[in-house]
Design an enzyme around this catalytic site. Structure first.
Site, mmCIF file in Angstrom:
data_model
loop_
_atom_site.group_PDB
_atom_site.id
_atom_site.type_symbol
_atom_site.label_atom_id
_atom_site.label_comp_id
_atom_site.label_asym_id
_atom_site.label_seq_id
_atom_site.Cartn_x
_atom_site.Cartn_y
_atom_site.Cartn_z
ATOM 1 N N LYS A 50 0.864 -1.194 0.000
ATOM 2 C CA LYS A 50 0.000 0.000 0.000
ATOM 3 C C LYS A 50 0.896 1.238 0.000
ATOM 4 O O LYS A 50 1.516 1.583 0.999
ATOM 5 C CB LYS A 50 -0.901 0.039 1.243
ATOM 6 C CG LYS A 50 -1.968 1.128 1.112
ATOM 7 C CD LYS A 50 -2.228 1.875 2.391
ATOM 8 C CE LYS A 50 -1.657 3.234 2.532
ATOM 9 N NZ LYS A 50 -1.887 4.277 1.558
ATOM 10 N N GLU A 69 9.977 2.381 10.650
ATOM 11 C CA GLU A 69 11.000 3.401 10.359
ATOM 12 C C GLU A 69 10.283 4.742 10.389
ATOM 13 O O GLU A 69 9.475 5.023 9.503
ATOM 14 C CB GLU A 69 11.630 3.170 8.981
ATOM 15 C CG GLU A 69 12.469 1.911 8.876
ATOM 16 C CD GLU A 69 13.698 1.932 9.757
ATOM 17 O OE1 GLU A 69 14.144 3.032 10.144
ATOM 18 O OE2 GLU A 69 14.193 0.846 10.084
ATOM 19 N N CYS A 75 13.723 11.723 5.707
ATOM 20 C CA CYS A 75 13.758 11.318 7.119
ATOM 21 C C CYS A 75 15.121 11.637 7.714
ATOM 22 O O CYS A 75 15.238 11.869 8.912
ATOM 23 C CB CYS A 75 13.449 9.842 7.245
ATOM 24 S SG CYS A 75 14.424 8.826 6.153
HETATM 25 P P1 NAP Z 1 2.376 9.003 7.170
HETATM 26 O O1 NAP Z 1 1.347 10.038 7.081
HETATM 27 O O2 NAP Z 1 2.555 8.298 8.467
HETATM 28 O O3 NAP Z 1 2.023 7.948 6.008
HETATM 29 C C1 NAP Z 1 2.846 6.863 5.709
HETATM 30 C C2 NAP Z 1 2.012 5.747 5.113
HETATM 31 O O4 NAP Z 1 1.125 5.263 6.102
HETATM 32 C C3 NAP Z 1 1.154 6.186 3.936
HETATM 33 O O5 NAP Z 1 1.089 5.134 3.010
HETATM 34 C C4 NAP Z 1 -0.195 6.407 4.602
HETATM 35 O O6 NAP Z 1 -1.272 6.301 3.711
HETATM 36 C C5 NAP Z 1 -0.195 5.255 5.567
HETATM 37 N N1 NAP Z 1 -1.164 5.366 6.646
HETATM 38 C C6 NAP Z 1 -1.741 6.478 7.140
HETATM 39 N N2 NAP Z 1 -2.596 6.143 8.126
HETATM 40 C C7 NAP Z 1 -2.565 4.790 8.259
HETATM 41 C C8 NAP Z 1 -3.205 3.850 9.075
HETATM 42 N N3 NAP Z 1 -4.110 4.205 9.984
HETATM 43 N N4 NAP Z 1 -2.922 2.537 8.940
HETATM 44 C C9 NAP Z 1 -2.021 2.140 8.033
HETATM 45 N N5 NAP Z 1 -1.386 2.982 7.198
HETATM 46 C C10 NAP Z 1 -1.634 4.298 7.316
HETATM 47 O O7 NAP Z 1 3.806 9.557 6.786
HETATM 48 P P2 NAP Z 1 4.204 10.436 5.525
HETATM 49 O O8 NAP Z 1 3.753 11.821 5.754
HETATM 50 O O9 NAP Z 1 3.773 9.747 4.272
HETATM 51 O O10 NAP Z 1 5.800 10.368 5.568
HETATM 52 C C11 NAP Z 1 6.580 11.282 6.245
HETATM 53 C C12 NAP Z 1 7.126 10.660 7.509
HETATM 54 O O11 NAP Z 1 7.857 9.485 7.182
HETATM 55 C C13 NAP Z 1 8.113 11.551 8.234
HETATM 56 O O12 NAP Z 1 7.839 11.513 9.607
HETATM 57 C C14 NAP Z 1 9.462 10.917 7.924
HETATM 58 O O13 NAP Z 1 10.455 11.145 8.877
HETATM 59 C C15 NAP Z 1 9.090 9.473 7.875
HETATM 60 N N6 NAP Z 1 10.100 8.707 7.135
HETATM 61 C C16 NAP Z 1 10.935 7.906 7.855
HETATM 62 C C17 NAP Z 1 11.923 7.186 7.203
HETATM 63 C C18 NAP Z 1 12.850 6.279 7.978
HETATM 64 O O14 NAP Z 1 13.457 5.417 7.362
HETATM 65 N N7 NAP Z 1 12.983 6.436 9.285
HETATM 66 C C19 NAP Z 1 12.050 7.292 5.818
HETATM 67 C C20 NAP Z 1 11.183 8.131 5.117
HETATM 68 C C21 NAP Z 1 10.196 8.826 5.786
HETATM 69 P P3 NAP Z 1 -1.933 7.614 3.052
HETATM 70 O O15 NAP Z 1 -0.883 8.250 2.244
HETATM 71 O O16 NAP Z 1 -3.056 7.060 2.279
HETATM 72 O O17 NAP Z 1 -2.376 8.498 4.198
#
Ligand code: NAP
Length: 514
Positions: free
Chosen positions: A193, A268, A302
């Site tokens: 997903k 992550e 990130c």
């Molecule tokens: P996000 O809002 O948490 O979304 C990530 C994924 O989770 C998306 O596919 C989202 O779907 C899905 N999601 C949302 N709600 C969910 C739920 N209730 N159950 C299951 N899946 C759900 O994060 P983002 O804004 O896309 O990404 C930015 C964040 O990622 C930042 O905090 C960044 O630091 C972190 N990040 C961390 C790393 C690492 O390796 N540590 C690498 C890259 C990014 P939808 O898009 O449909 O909402």
């Protein structure tokens, strides 16, 4: 292959007058419409008038179909010798390498990062595919001497089952590959997903996976919201392992839900990465590293540097260099030559960053930037000026919370000890860096920084795929992506003893004195 002629484009869309193609889920080796037929749009963040495509707004029923398909495919894929699974991965890596430019351009258009960075993102996917293809011929276990005579002792890895792969938009090719390659080479099947901001990149990726020869059902793609599709995958009793990259808030929620079923969950999450600049540092080099880490991918990595912790004697000269260079950065579409910084991912991100700038105005001193960039064509996109605050204190909100935009906080400190303390004073622990010419100091930092990744005389970004990637503290839950350890998430250990003595031998008893 043109986008509209893609196998993901529905016949209905091709026939329609509109030039906006409609894409489908990929389930059991077929491109299929969602159960409801509802769709959502993916738009270019550099120009919101540019609609890239319509994607299936998946539901729990679609996710359920995909899980079933992955379950059905598991026995045959698990029984396929790992080196053969690796061969499919080699083909996939080669296809990606051939399509690198096409994928990178599609990524710049959908996600906004500049083309050079988009190429790097695709290259990370290629690298991990080759690395994991090789893992198909390793996947080491241990063979050890038994404590008893005429007895053999060894351990092997085995796949877990269906892996749920949930990914963010900021590395829309690299991160799915970082997860799916180790899952697949070890014999698991996947339900993927992607983030709803980058479904086109995900679709192009899965098209290539199908072309490479992953058997039907081994790889399934379901687009749609986290709440509808993500929750179903996380809650499904038939998905024993979840790999998630995204925000800490979503990660915690997923861990709680998955914990109810004692699933394995690899998380992550966010970061608040810092660069330490000491008085003996090469300031020009430090400036290069900080600018690249803070404003590359518009601060949406990130591993982005959002804090610079600097010894006071070099505060002013460093700040002057940063300001001068940051003012020269050019904003625009990542597809245009000469552009340094693309847009933020969406309007909500612009609002979030603007909110933090208001917080920053109260906590520190605004050196430059501080507003959305709306001149000329920029008004059609989600642009934000590179922003620098000085005089920030380590525990200020802008020094603590993940902003995920082009906002840099400069924190002055008195000495190395204060720098190490400030660097570690965060709930996150992904990436950290130090600029110094003193080898003793560099080794102290390598030992004392509380982070999963440490750089010496480089910025906070630029991980290579053959070393573990992940963070300490609230950046994750102890798992790692990349490197050979990536396969730990997707395998169960089995210890096997073969007794060929012909009689019962009791470990810890028969070989010990009474
Ligand atoms: P996000 O809002 O948490 O979304 C990530 C994924 O989770 C998306 O596919 C989202 O779907 C899905 N999601 C949302 N709600 C969910 C739920 N209730 N159950 C299951 N899946 C759900 O994060 P983002 O804004 O896309 O990404 C930015 C964040 O990622 C930042 O905090 C960044 O630091 C972190 N990040 C961390 C790393 C690492 O390796 N540590 C690498 C890259 C990014 P939808 O898009 O449909 O909402």
């Amino acid at each position: 292959m043109t986008e509209t002629a893609s196998p993901a484009a529905s016949p209905a869309a091709s026939a329609a007058r509109t030039t906006v193609p409609t894409f489908r889920h990929f389930i059991a080796g077929e491109w299929v419409d969602g159960v409801t037929g509802e769709t959502f749009e993916s738009v270019n963040p550099a120009d919101r008038r540019d609609v890239i495509g319509r994607f299936q707004a998946g539901t729990g029923a679609d996710a359920g179909r995909a899980v079933k398909a992955a379950e059905m495919a598991f026995p045959a894929w698990r029984a396929t010798p790992a080196p053969k699974r690796g061969e499919v991965m080699y083909r996939f890596a080669e296809l990606m390498a051939r399509q690198k430019e096409r994928l990178a351009r599609a990524m710049s258009r959908e996600m906004g990062k500049v083309l050079a960075e988009a190429r790097g993102d695709v290259q990370e996917g290629i690298d991990i595919a080759y690395l994991m293809a090789g893992e198909g011929r390793r996947m080491f276990g241990d063979t050890v001497p038994s404590e008893l005579p005429d007895k053999w002792a060894m351990s092997i890895r085995q796949p877990i089952g269906v892996a749920g792969i949930i990914t963010p938009w900021n590395f829309p090719i690299a991160i799915p590959c970082w997860k799916m390659m180790p899952a697949l080479v070890t014999g698991n099947t996947v339900v993927f997903k992607p983030a709803s901001d980058t479904p086109h990149c995900a679709t192009l990726l899965v098209e290539l996976m199908a072309e490479a020869g992953f058997p039907p059902g081994t790889v399934n793609l379901v687009t749609g919201s986290g709440a509808a599709v993500g929750d179903t995958i996380v809650d499904s009793p038939d998905v024993p392992v979840i790999s998630f990259t995204g925000s800490s808030a979503t990660g915690k929620r997923i861990a709680e839900r998955a914990g109810r079923r004692l699933k394995r969950v690899s998380l992550e999450l966010g970061g608040k990465n810092g660069v330490v600049v000491l008085r003996d540092a090469d300031l020009d080099l430090a400036t290069d590293g900080i600018l690249w880490s803070a404003f590359g991918t518009t601060g949406q990595r990130c591993t982005a540097c959002s804090r610079v912790i600097v010894e006071r004697p070099v505060l002013e000269p460093l700040l002057a260099r940063l300001e001068k260079r940051a003012k020269a950065l050019r904003l625009g579409s990542g597809l245009e030559d000469g552009v340094d910084i693309g847009p933020l991912i969406n309007a909500a991100a612009v609002e979030k960053v603007a909110g933090y700038v208001e917080v920053g105005r109260r906590e520190g001193e605004l050196v430059m930037g501080g507003a959305a960039a709306t001149d000329g064509d920029l008004a059609h996109g989600n642009f934000f000026a590179p922003t620098i605050f000085s005089g920030v204190k380590p525990m200020d909100r802008i020094g603590q919370e993940e902003i995920f935009g082009p906002v840099l906080s400069v924190i002055p400190v008195d000495d190395l000890d204060a720098a190490v303390t400030a660097l570690n004073q965060t709930r996150y622990g992904l990436s950290a860096s130090i600029f110094t010419r003193d080898v003793n100091t560099a080794f102290r930092a390598m030992r004392d920084f509380e982070a999963g990744i440490v750089y010496v005389n480089a910025g906070t970004t630029g991980a290579e795929t053959h070393l573990p990637f992940g963070g300490w503290k609230e950046t994750g839950n102890g798992h790692r992506e990349a490197g050979h350890v990536a396969i730990d998430t997707y395998t169960e250990w089995k210890s096997i003893y073969v007794d060929f003595s012909g009689h019962l031998q009791r470990a810890q008893i028969d070989n010990q004195p009474d």
